[in-house]
Design a protein around this motif. Structure first.
Motif, short mmCIF file in Angstrom:
data_model
loop_
_atom_site.label_atom_id
_atom_site.label_comp_id
_atom_site.label_asym_id
_atom_site.label_seq_id
_atom_site.Cartn_x
_atom_site.Cartn_y
_atom_site.Cartn_z
N ASP A 260 0.84 -1.20 0.00
CA ASP A 260 0.00 0.00 0.00
C ASP A 260 0.88 1.25 0.00
O ASP A 260 2.00 1.22 0.53
N PRO A 261 0.41 2.37 -0.57
CA PRO A 261 1.24 3.58 -0.64
C PRO A 261 1.61 4.11 0.75
O PRO A 261 0.75 4.22 1.62
N TYR A 262 2.89 4.44 0.92
CA TYR A 262 3.37 5.03 2.17
C TYR A 262 2.98 6.50 2.26
O TYR A 262 2.74 7.04 3.32
N ARG A 276 -3.35 -2.18 6.97
CA ARG A 276 -2.58 -2.94 5.97
C ARG A 276 -1.18 -2.35 5.86
O ARG A 276 -1.01 -1.13 5.94
N PRO A 277 -0.15 -3.18 5.68
CA PRO A 277 1.23 -2.68 5.59
C PRO A 277 1.41 -1.73 4.40
O PRO A 277 0.87 -1.97 3.31
N TYR A 314 8.37 2.33 5.32
CA TYR A 314 7.45 1.28 5.77
C TYR A 314 6.59 1.79 6.92
O TYR A 314 7.08 2.51 7.81
N ARG A 315 5.31 1.39 6.94
CA ARG A 315 4.41 1.74 8.04
C ARG A 315 3.35 0.65 8.19
O ARG A 315 2.79 0.16 7.21
#
Length: 444
Positions: A260-262, A276-277, A314-315
């Motif tokens: 998924d977009p950061y 979702r990551p 990353y989140r």
């Protein structure tokens, strides 16, 4: 021959009817003539009424057009991540955002005299940053503009950004004017959504600041791109610069969403974070002919520089972080050999109270390939944003820990951070500094 006489017998009532009819004939003729005259007059009046109605409509339409700019019902205003005003068509709009960052800083150096520096010990309050953003569209939603005014305690109000854009499709937007460069990731994100009060040491040293030129950008699926041509891009201690030659700076950037977009924010204040990551890769390359000497970027006027930078971001849930790497090659004028400089950085944040209290840390490092020239150029020694500027140094590492308290997300927050700097000169002589920052922020 007998002749018989015939008599015509007409009833009396018949004679009476005939007499009345004969008497009425002149009256009927007069009535028909009058009806014909009245009908003609009515038709003439109808024609005049149509002409009058058309004229009334024309005058009413002209009056409505004249009063249109004053019509309140065709304009809407409100707040949605910024104050806005727009017309009913959506073609014309104005959005106003703001940012204010009052700050307290304590800063103390150590062992810089042996390298030719001056020891510093300061404790000060200031308005570190104040900004007003104006953006919107003109004549068509695809034609946009962006202006930024910035001021602070030590600086007057200045026009930081001023650009116009045209979006042709999701794949292509053309911008022209003065805007922040899409070279290093951290410099490109929203300053009001930083994880720590400042950019990292490596970011200040290797980032390219505002540029004045033209840029094409767009996105196809998970891949976003931008390509720019501009004047020489000065270090962050110089600001904007004009070209005194025909050589143009070039930046090419790719941003790929692996998961998924950061996005373009370092911290997400949504309680519980994303479900979702999020994982994105940022990669850029640049060519920059140096017009003005910069102490922060270790560039001398007349040099040509090449560089690359990459960030993996990353989140997930309450955790988020970035890994970044930097490389630059300086090609001086004359017989001096070119040299390479390197930097890297990592930072991470974790919410111990979701959406409210966040712990943060950072380690950042810079290694210059040659000594800096401090005879000219900008830069401030007081806080070492990009390292000391009063003496030549080779290596510097930043260690930072911090805590953030969010009163209302990134709209209202308090940030506290402590930084330790450890460095070496080109002869191996060590030096250092300590800095404590307490910053409040209001953003709308």
């Amino acid at each position: 021959m007998n002749t018989r006489k015939f008599r015509l017998r007409i009833p009396v009532h018949a004679l009476t009817g005939i007499s009345i009819a004969l008497l009425a004939m002149p009256a009927l003729a007069d009535t028909n003539e009058e009806l014909q005259i009245l009908r003609q007059q009515l038709e003439e009046q109808r024609a005049k009424s149509i002409i009058l109605e058309q004229r009334i409509n024309e005058l009413a339409s002209a009056s409505a057009k004249a009063k249109a700019p004053e019509t309140v019902s065709s304009v809407t205003a409100g707040y949605d991540e910024g104050f806005y005003v727009k017309d009913a068509s959506g073609n014309h709009s104005l959005r106003i955002n703001g940012l204010l960052q009052p700050r307290y800083t304590y800063f103390k150096t150590s062992d810089v005299q042996q390298l030719g520096g001056t020891e510093s010990n300061t404790s000060s309050f200031d308005i570190f940053l104040g900004r007003l953003y104006f953006s919107g569209s003109v004549a068509d939603p695809s034609i946009g503009y962006w202006f930024t005014l910035q001021g602070g305690t030590s600086d007057g109000m200045t026009l930081l950004d001023a650009e116009l854009s045209k979006t042709f499709s999701p794949y292509l937007t053309i911008e022209m004017g003065k805007y922040w460069s899409a070279y290093t990731y951290q410099y490109y994100v929203d300053i009001g959504q930083y994880l720590l009060p400042d950019l990292s040491l490596a970011e200040w040293s290797f980032s390219l600041g505002r540029q004045t030129g033209v840029r094409a950008s767009g996105k196809a699926g998970k891949l976003a791109y931008s390509v720019s041509l501009s004047n020489s891009i000065a270090g962050s201690d110089i600001g904007n610069s004009t070209n005194l030659h025909t050589d143009l700076a070039t930046i090419v950037n790719l941003n790929y969403d692996i998961l998924d977009p950061y996005g373009y924010k370092e911290t997400d204040t949504t309680p519980g974070g994303p479900s979702r990551p999020q994982l994105s890769l940022w990669v850029s390359g640049m060519y920059n002919p140096v017009e003005y000497t910069s102490k922060w970027a270790n560039d001398d006027a007349g040099e040509k520089t090449y560089g690359m930078t990459a960030s993996l971001n990353y989140r997930y849930r309450n955790f988020g972080g970035q890994l970044s790497a930097y490389w630059k090659n300086n090609q001086p004028n004359g017989n001096t050999s070119d040299y390479d400089s390197y930097g890297w950085g990592e930072q991470a944040g974790y919410y111990i109270v979701p959406g409210k209290v966040e712990l943060a840390q950072r380690v950042s490092h810079v290694k210059w390939g040659a000594p800096q020239d401090f005879n000219t150029g900008g830069g401030r020694e007081s806080n070492w944003y990009a390292g000391p500027t009063g003496f030549a140094w080779e290596k510097l590492t930043e260690y930072t820990v911090g805590v953030n308290y969010y009163l209302k997300g990134n709209h209202a927050k308090v940030m506290a951070a402590y930084t330790r700097y450890d460095g070496e000169g080109f002869t191996g002589t060590g030096f250092g500094a300590d800095r404590f920052t307490l910053q409040t922020q209001i953003a709308f």
